[in-house]
Write a protein that holds these residues in place. Structure first.
Motif, PDB file in Angstrom:
ATOM      1  N   ARG A   2       3.516 -18.943   2.272  1.00 42.62           N
ATOM      2  CA  ARG A   2       4.793 -19.215   2.925  1.00 42.62           C
ATOM      3  C   ARG A   2       5.750 -19.936   1.978  1.00 42.62           C
ATOM      4  O   ARG A   2       5.372 -20.923   1.332  1.00 42.62           O
ATOM      5  CB  ARG A   2       4.553 -20.075   4.163  1.00 42.62           C
ATOM      6  CG  ARG A   2       5.679 -20.038   5.179  1.00 42.62           C
ATOM      7  CD  ARG A   2       5.272 -20.783   6.423  1.00 42.62           C
ATOM      8  NE  ARG A   2       6.140 -20.471   7.543  1.00 42.62           N
ATOM      9  CZ  ARG A   2       6.330 -21.284   8.572  1.00 42.62           C
ATOM     10  NH1 ARG A   2       5.694 -22.436   8.636  1.00 42.62           N
ATOM     11  NH2 ARG A   2       7.139 -20.946   9.550  1.00 42.62           N
ATOM     12  N   VAL A   3       6.987 -19.440   1.912  1.00 39.72           N
ATOM     13  CA  VAL A   3       7.979 -19.977   0.982  1.00 39.72           C
ATOM     14  C   VAL A   3       9.242 -20.379   1.735  1.00 39.72           C
ATOM     15  O   VAL A   3       9.731 -19.633   2.590  1.00 39.72           O
ATOM     16  CB  VAL A   3       8.339 -18.952  -0.112  1.00 39.72           C
ATOM     17  CG1 VAL A   3       9.372 -19.535  -1.082  1.00 39.72           C
ATOM     18  CG2 VAL A   3       7.096 -18.504  -0.874  1.00 39.72           C
ATOM     19  N   LEU A   4       9.771 -21.546   1.397  1.00 40.01           N
ATOM     20  CA  LEU A   4      11.047 -22.022   1.939  1.00 40.01           C
ATOM     21  C   LEU A   4      12.126 -21.762   0.895  1.00 40.01           C
ATOM     22  O   LEU A   4      12.006 -22.198  -0.247  1.00 40.01           O
ATOM     23  CB  LEU A   4      10.949 -23.521   2.237  1.00 40.01           C
ATOM     24  CG  LEU A   4      12.242 -24.229   2.668  1.00 40.01           C
ATOM     25  CD1 LEU A   4      12.761 -23.655   3.989  1.00 40.01           C
ATOM     26  CD2 LEU A   4      12.005 -25.739   2.804  1.00 40.01           C
ATOM     27  N   VAL A   5      13.167 -21.040   1.289  1.00 38.01           N
ATOM     28  CA  VAL A   5      14.272 -20.725   0.379  1.00 38.01           C
ATOM     29  C   VAL A   5      15.533 -21.415   0.873  1.00 38.01           C
ATOM     30  O   VAL A   5      15.963 -21.211   2.017  1.00 38.01           O
ATOM     31  CB  VAL A   5      14.516 -19.203   0.296  1.00 38.01           C
ATOM     32  CG1 VAL A   5      15.749 -18.913  -0.573  1.00 38.01           C
ATOM     33  CG2 VAL A   5      13.289 -18.492  -0.266  1.00 38.01           C
ATOM     34  N   CYS A   6      16.131 -22.232   0.010  1.00 41.51           N
ATOM     35  CA  CYS A   6      17.363 -22.947   0.351  1.00 41.51           C
ATOM     36  C   CYS A   6      18.433 -22.577  -0.678  1.00 41.51           C
ATOM     37  O   CYS A   6      18.378 -23.018  -1.829  1.00 41.51           O
ATOM     38  CB  CYS A   6      17.121 -24.447   0.363  1.00 41.51           C
ATOM     39  SG  CYS A   6      18.587 -25.413   0.808  1.00 41.51           S
ATOM     40  N   GLU A   7      19.395 -21.762  -0.252  1.00 37.75           N
ATOM     41  CA  GLU A   7      20.450 -21.259  -1.137  1.00 37.75           C
ATOM     42  C   GLU A   7      21.701 -21.045  -0.303  1.00 37.75           C
ATOM     43  O   GLU A   7      21.655 -20.373   0.734  1.00 37.75           O
ATOM     44  CB  GLU A   7      19.995 -19.951  -1.793  1.00 37.75           C
ATOM     45  CG  GLU A   7      21.066 -19.124  -2.437  1.00 37.75           C
ATOM     46  CD  GLU A   7      21.738 -19.821  -3.609  1.00 37.75           C
ATOM     47  OE1 GLU A   7      22.949 -20.111  -3.499  1.00 37.75           O
ATOM     48  OE2 GLU A   7      21.051 -20.076  -4.623  1.00 37.75           O
ATOM     49  N   ASP A   8      22.830 -21.639  -0.735  1.00 35.93           N
ATOM     50  CA  ASP A   8      24.037 -21.559   0.080  1.00 35.93           C
ATOM     51  C   ASP A   8      24.821 -20.267  -0.123  1.00 35.93           C
ATOM     52  O   ASP A   8      25.668 -19.917   0.709  1.00 35.93           O
ATOM     53  CB  ASP A   8      24.937 -22.773  -0.158  1.00 35.93           C
ATOM     54  CG  ASP A   8      25.493 -22.827  -1.572  1.00 35.93           C
ATOM     55  OD1 ASP A   8      24.754 -22.448  -2.503  1.00 35.93           O
ATOM     56  OD2 ASP A   8      26.656 -23.242  -1.743  1.00 35.93           O
ATOM     57  N   GLU A   9      24.569 -19.532  -1.194  1.00 33.27           N
ATOM     58  CA  GLU A   9      25.243 -18.244  -1.401  1.00 33.27           C
ATOM     59  C   GLU A   9      24.462 -17.144  -0.676  1.00 33.27           C
ATOM     60  O   GLU A   9      23.326 -16.828  -1.050  1.00 33.27           O
ATOM     61  CB  GLU A   9      25.348 -17.939  -2.888  1.00 33.27           C
ATOM     62  CG  GLU A   9      26.279 -18.884  -3.639  1.00 33.27           C
ATOM     63  CD  GLU A   9      26.496 -18.446  -5.073  1.00 33.27           C
ATOM     64  OE1 GLU A   9      26.657 -17.228  -5.313  1.00 33.27           O
ATOM     65  OE2 GLU A   9      26.495 -19.310  -5.958  1.00 33.27           O
ATOM     66  N   VAL A  54      17.200 -20.956   4.601  1.00 37.52           N
ATOM     67  CA  VAL A  54      18.275 -21.790   5.134  1.00 37.52           C
ATOM     68  C   VAL A  54      19.401 -21.835   4.097  1.00 37.52           C
ATOM     69  O   VAL A  54      19.196 -21.495   2.932  1.00 37.52           O
ATOM     70  CB  VAL A  54      17.790 -23.233   5.438  1.00 37.52           C
ATOM     71  CG1 VAL A  54      16.765 -23.236   6.548  1.00 37.52           C
ATOM     72  CG2 VAL A  54      17.203 -23.880   4.178  1.00 37.52           C
ATOM     73  N   ASN A  55      20.592 -22.257   4.531  1.00 36.26           N
ATOM     74  CA  ASN A  55      21.733 -22.251   3.610  1.00 36.26           C
ATOM     75  C   ASN A  55      22.258 -23.624   3.245  1.00 36.26           C
ATOM     76  O   ASN A  55      23.319 -23.754   2.649  1.00 36.26           O
ATOM     77  CB  ASN A  55      22.868 -21.391   4.173  1.00 36.26           C
ATOM     78  CG  ASN A  55      23.423 -21.950   5.483  1.00 36.26           C
ATOM     79  OD1 ASN A  55      23.024 -23.025   5.936  1.00 36.26           O
ATOM     80  ND2 ASN A  55      24.338 -21.218   6.092  1.00 36.26           N
ATOM     81  N   CYS A  56      21.514 -24.680   3.608  1.00 38.17           N
ATOM     82  CA  CYS A  56      21.952 -26.024   3.213  1.00 38.17           C
ATOM     83  C   CYS A  56      20.750 -26.961   3.130  1.00 38.17           C
ATOM     84  O   CYS A  56      19.689 -26.693   3.719  1.00 38.17           O
ATOM     85  CB  CYS A  56      22.989 -26.577   4.191  1.00 38.17           C
ATOM     86  SG  CYS A  56      22.350 -26.932   5.843  1.00 38.17           S
ATOM     87  N   GLY A  57      20.934 -28.052   2.411  1.00 40.32           N
ATOM     88  CA  GLY A  57      19.847 -28.994   2.188  1.00 40.32           C
ATOM     89  C   GLY A  57      19.337 -29.644   3.455  1.00 40.32           C
ATOM     90  O   GLY A  57      18.131 -29.831   3.629  1.00 40.32           O
ATOM     91  N   ILE A  72      20.390 -26.001  -6.702  1.00 41.07           N
ATOM     92  CA  ILE A  72      20.823 -27.362  -7.045  1.00 41.07           C
ATOM     93  C   ILE A  72      22.198 -27.668  -6.475  1.00 41.07           C
ATOM     94  O   ILE A  72      22.397 -28.673  -5.789  1.00 41.07           O
ATOM     95  CB  ILE A  72      20.826 -27.568  -8.573  1.00 41.07           C
ATOM     96  CG1 ILE A  72      19.395 -27.573  -9.104  1.00 41.07           C
ATOM     97  CG2 ILE A  72      21.531 -28.878  -8.934  1.00 41.07           C
ATOM     98  CD1 ILE A  72      19.287 -27.726 -10.611  1.00 41.07           C
ATOM     99  N   MET A  73      23.158 -26.791  -6.748  1.00 38.22           N
ATOM    100  CA  MET A  73      24.535 -27.064  -6.366  1.00 38.22           C
ATOM    101  C   MET A  73      24.824 -26.535  -4.960  1.00 38.22           C
ATOM    102  O   MET A  73      25.020 -25.342  -4.756  1.00 38.22           O
ATOM    103  CB  MET A  73      25.503 -26.417  -7.374  1.00 38.22           C
ATOM    104  CG  MET A  73      25.307 -26.928  -8.793  1.00 38.22           C
ATOM    105  SD  MET A  73      25.589 -28.716  -8.947  1.00 38.22           S
ATOM    106  CE  MET A  73      27.348 -28.799  -8.645  1.00 38.22           C
ATOM    107  N   MET A  74      24.817 -27.449  -3.989  1.00 41.20           N
ATOM    108  CA  MET A  74      25.137 -27.094  -2.608  1.00 41.20           C
ATOM    109  C   MET A  74      26.015 -28.181  -2.006  1.00 41.20           C
ATOM    110  O   MET A  74      25.911 -29.348  -2.381  1.00 41.20           O
ATOM    111  CB  MET A  74      23.851 -26.975  -1.768  1.00 41.20           C
ATOM    112  CG  MET A  74      22.924 -25.857  -2.174  1.00 41.20           C
ATOM    113  SD  MET A  74      21.510 -25.702  -1.035  1.00 41.20           S
ATOM    114  CE  MET A  74      20.622 -27.240  -1.392  1.00 41.20           C
TER     115      MET A  74
END
Length: 234
Positions: free
Chosen positions: A3-10, A31-34, A55-57
């Motif tokens: 299972r992987v958690l992906v956090c990327e705002d783009e 998800v799209n935010c920290g 990193i940049m969110m």
């Protein structure tokens, strides 16, 4: 299934990553935010093998999320995604507790290879059960190869999976000069895409945990222009 958690705002990048990880057999939560990344981690009871953090969110950035997740779990593998190639981003990520970093743009084969490597290490840790097991002693340190625990003066040292593997490698090769590439291949695998710099930053992080004076180390000795050597300090 891992299972992987992906956090990327783009959205486009996140969807591309999620699609390809699912195709590779991973169960993915995105998800799209920290803030939502931390919430998703908590709601799942920390049941993730790896996390990919941009990193940049806006709001809580990837550094903050990485620090929080690492405080909550020493086991989870953390890979940072950065649009920048600056050295400081890489060093900061690793010092916050990340295991690896990837600079955008990246190929999906590179990404999946990094996630595969991280998850293999997590599986190795999960497959070992506490036991008396085989121990290696060096100075004030004792490492138990079955329970995968490092003790200093009888007290456990809180290590991430990568840090533990580096320590195990050192204690199995005491008083032997190990070059950076050998350490890199041993810990991150023969097909690792990244730089040798990741070894130096992890050594710095380990020194902060095990050395009496991290700026004047007596256990992990630097061999200038080559690599490192483990000494019992005696």
């Amino acid at each position: 299934m891992k299972r992987v958690l992906v956090c990327e705002d783009e959205d486009s990048i996140r969807e591309f990553v999620v699609l390809n990880l699912k195709r590779s057999g991973y169960d993915v939560v995105d998800v799209n935010c920290g803030e939502d990344a931390v919430k998703a981690f908590d709601e799942a009871g920390g049941d993730f093998d790896a996390a990919l953090l941009d990193i940049m969110m806006p709001g809580m950035d990837g550094f903050a999320v990485c620090k929080i997740l690492r405080e909550k779990s020493a086991k989870i593998g953390i890979i940072m995604l950065s649009a920048k190639s600056q050295e400081m981003d890489k060093v900061s990520s690793l010092m916050m507790g990340a295991d690896d970093y990837i600079t955008k743009p990246f190929s999906i084969s590179e990404l999946v290879a990094r996630v595969d490597a991280i998850c293999r290490r997590v599986s190795l840790m999960d497959s070992t059960k506490p036991d008396k097991g085989e121990e290696i002693t060096s100075g004030p340190f004792v490492i138990n190869l079955k329970s995968r625990v490092l003790l200093k003066n009888g007290k456990p040292v809180d290590l991430t999976q990568v840090e533990y593997q580096i320590m195990e490698f050192f204690l199995k090769n005491q008083n032997t000069a190990l070059d950076r590439m050998t350490i890199l291949k041993q810990i991150w695998g023969e097909n690792y895409y990244g730089e040798e710099k990741i070894v130096d930053v992890n050594i710095r992080r380990i020194r902060m945990k095990i050395e009496d004076e991290p700026s004047n180390p007596k256990y992990i000795i630097t061999i200038w222009g080559y690599g490192y050597k483990w000494s019992s300090g005696e």
